[in-house]
Scaffold this motif. Structure first.
Motif, mmCIF file in Angstrom:
data_model
loop_
_atom_site.group_PDB
_atom_site.id
_atom_site.type_symbol
_atom_site.label_atom_id
_atom_site.label_comp_id
_atom_site.label_asym_id
_atom_site.label_seq_id
_atom_site.Cartn_x
_atom_site.Cartn_y
_atom_site.Cartn_z
ATOM 1 N N LYS A 326 0.825 -1.197 0.000
ATOM 2 C CA LYS A 326 0.000 0.000 0.000
ATOM 3 C C LYS A 326 0.873 1.266 0.000
ATOM 4 O O LYS A 326 1.977 1.266 0.547
ATOM 5 N N ARG A 404 -2.320 0.562 -4.415
ATOM 6 C CA ARG A 404 -1.291 -0.455 -4.212
ATOM 7 C C ARG A 404 -0.341 -0.513 -5.402
ATOM 8 O O ARG A 404 -0.750 -0.326 -6.549
ATOM 9 N N GLU A 435 3.195 -1.875 3.779
ATOM 10 C CA GLU A 435 3.073 -0.474 3.366
ATOM 11 C C GLU A 435 4.446 0.057 2.979
ATOM 12 O O GLU A 435 5.478 -0.382 3.525
#
Length: 437
Positions: A326, A404, A435
């Motif tokens: 992400k 993403r 992330e």
């Protein structure tokens, strides 16, 4: 309207029975264009994540028809028009509503939205073309009246003059959304999409500008909004399904490029895709494609001499999705670096990386062209849902975005002692808890 001598039914896991009362509906179901929907999955690549999600656009379309039929029955029984302009239900609109409900998805291509993205098609526009073009569906509708195909198509286009009919099929609480939430929840084995359909149908009522919901049924409507919100978060935005969608998109993009370079000759020639590669697609060309056709091409391409096309085809057929991380505005400047590191490890970043962004507004109160959900009070006043429900107001007009970066799994799992170790290490150093950092 010509009724069947005896009502026919389809057994259905969501609605139990789907009732066919009119000859035109049965004739439409039996057209080759509608039968094609048996060969197109409702949820595209989601079946790679939720193995039960093998249901089809055919089943969903029947479900939307059935919910619309029940709405018409309720309106005719409880709110029939008595004088012109009274805002109640004119049952002369029933047949156009039922046909539009049944046919609303007939223009979907294989793997639905992934196919639309790569070839810039629009399933609603193709639905209108199929309804009004030289098709079996058009012939069936023309038997009702010469202008009937155009009337049905205008419901899909949202230009039909009766807003009650349009909102049955396309609004923020319509037959389409209600069926796909219940059907997708059933087939994915989840409970997120479950809500009280019976109660919602009971409290629906027509008024001059469309459809409203009685105040004592507001909590059932709230439950529907939350169910939809959760389905998008847990099912439709699932990162693995999107990872397979990225593989599919890049596979078709690679095939398109190879065709343009003249490298798809011989047994690898995807003849049914050529009109799409050349951007010259007829209705007949469009209707020849379904999920099975694409899967056949993917099987053929798994032996293609081009290494990238061959690998992407195998990844799709054998369920090897790309992994993802992400990111947001605070760290998106790292994305080009991550893409370059993927390329330095031997992958073509044009085909082995992708940015995939999923977004949805759980409930859009006032922004056009959305139709707000109106709650009818006892004194006849109409109040927009989010002004009455703090629950709905808390998620109203808030865009849920999940961005993403997708990349090969090897970037996270490669064994050491490789010439690419420094690139793997740098790549992984920018990831924490899935992330970018």
């Amino acid at each position: 309207m010509i009724y069947l001598p005896r009502e026919k039914v389809f057994r259905d896991p969501v609605h139990n029975y789907i009732h066919i009362e009119h000859q035109v509906i049965l004739d439409l179901i039996n057209t080759k264009e509608f039968q094609r929907l048996r060969r197109i999955k409702q949820l595209g690549t989601s079946s790679f994540t939720f193995h039960g999600a093998e249901h089809t656009r055919f089943a969903h379309s029947l479900g939307v028809y059935e919910i619309t039929r029940q709405i018409c029955n309720n309106f005719q029984r409880n709110y029939p028009t008595k004088t012109d302009g009274d805002g109640l239900w004119n049952d002369d609109e029933r047949l156009v509503a039922l046909c539009a409900a049944l046919l609303h998805d007939v223009g979907h291509g294989p793997y639905s939205h992934s196919f639309e993205h790569i070839f810039q098609t629009d399933h609603e526009k193709w639905t209108q073309k199929i309804i009004t073009g030289r098709t079996d569906i058009n012939s069936v509708l023309t038997n009702v009246a010469p202008d009937f195909p155009q009337r049905v198509a205008s419901v899909i286009e949202k230009t039909y003059p009766n807003p009650q009919v349009v909102q049955m099929i396309s609004s923020q609480l319509d037959a389409d959304r209600m069926d796909y939430l219940l059907r997708d929840a059933y087939n994915t084995g989840t409970n997120y999409g479950m809500f009280d359909l019976t109660r919602i149908l009971r409290v629906m009522r027509p008024y001059r500008d469309g459809i409203a919901f009685e105040a004592d049924g507001m909590h059932a409507v709230e439950d529907y909004i939350l169910s939809r919100f959760q389905m998008y978060q847990q099912i439709y935005f699932h990162p693995v399904s999107r990872g397979m969608e990225v593989v599919l998109t890049n596979l078709l993009k690679c095939a398109n490029c190879l065709y343009e370079e003249g490298q798809m000759e011989g047994f690898d020639m995807p003849s049914l895709l050529i009109p799409f590669f050349e951007k010259n697609v007829s209705i007949d060309d469009y209707l020849k494609l379904d999920d099975g056709v694409l899967n056949t091409y993917f099987n053929v391409w798994s032996n293609h001499p081009d290494e990238t096309l061959r690998d992407l085809a195998k990844r799709f057929l054998n369920r090897r999705p790309l992994k993802s991380v992400k990111f947001d505005d605070s760290n998106k400047e790292l994305v080009p670096l991550m893409e370059d590191l993927v390329e330095k490890c031997g992958f073509d970043k044009d085909y082995y990386t992708a940015i995939n962004s999923s977004s949805d507004v759980p409930y859009d109160a006032f922004n056009e062209p959305k139709t707000p959900i109106e709650i009818l009070q006892e004194d006849g006043r109409l109040d927009e849902l989010s002004t009455l429900s703090t629950l709905v107001a808390s998620i109203s007009d808030k865009i849920e975005i999940d961005e993403r970066l997708y990349f090969p799994k090897k970037m996270l799992t490669a064994t050491r002692n490789s010439i690419f170790d420094e690139y793997y290490d740098e790549f992984q150093s920018h990831i924490n808890n899935e992330e970018l950092v």
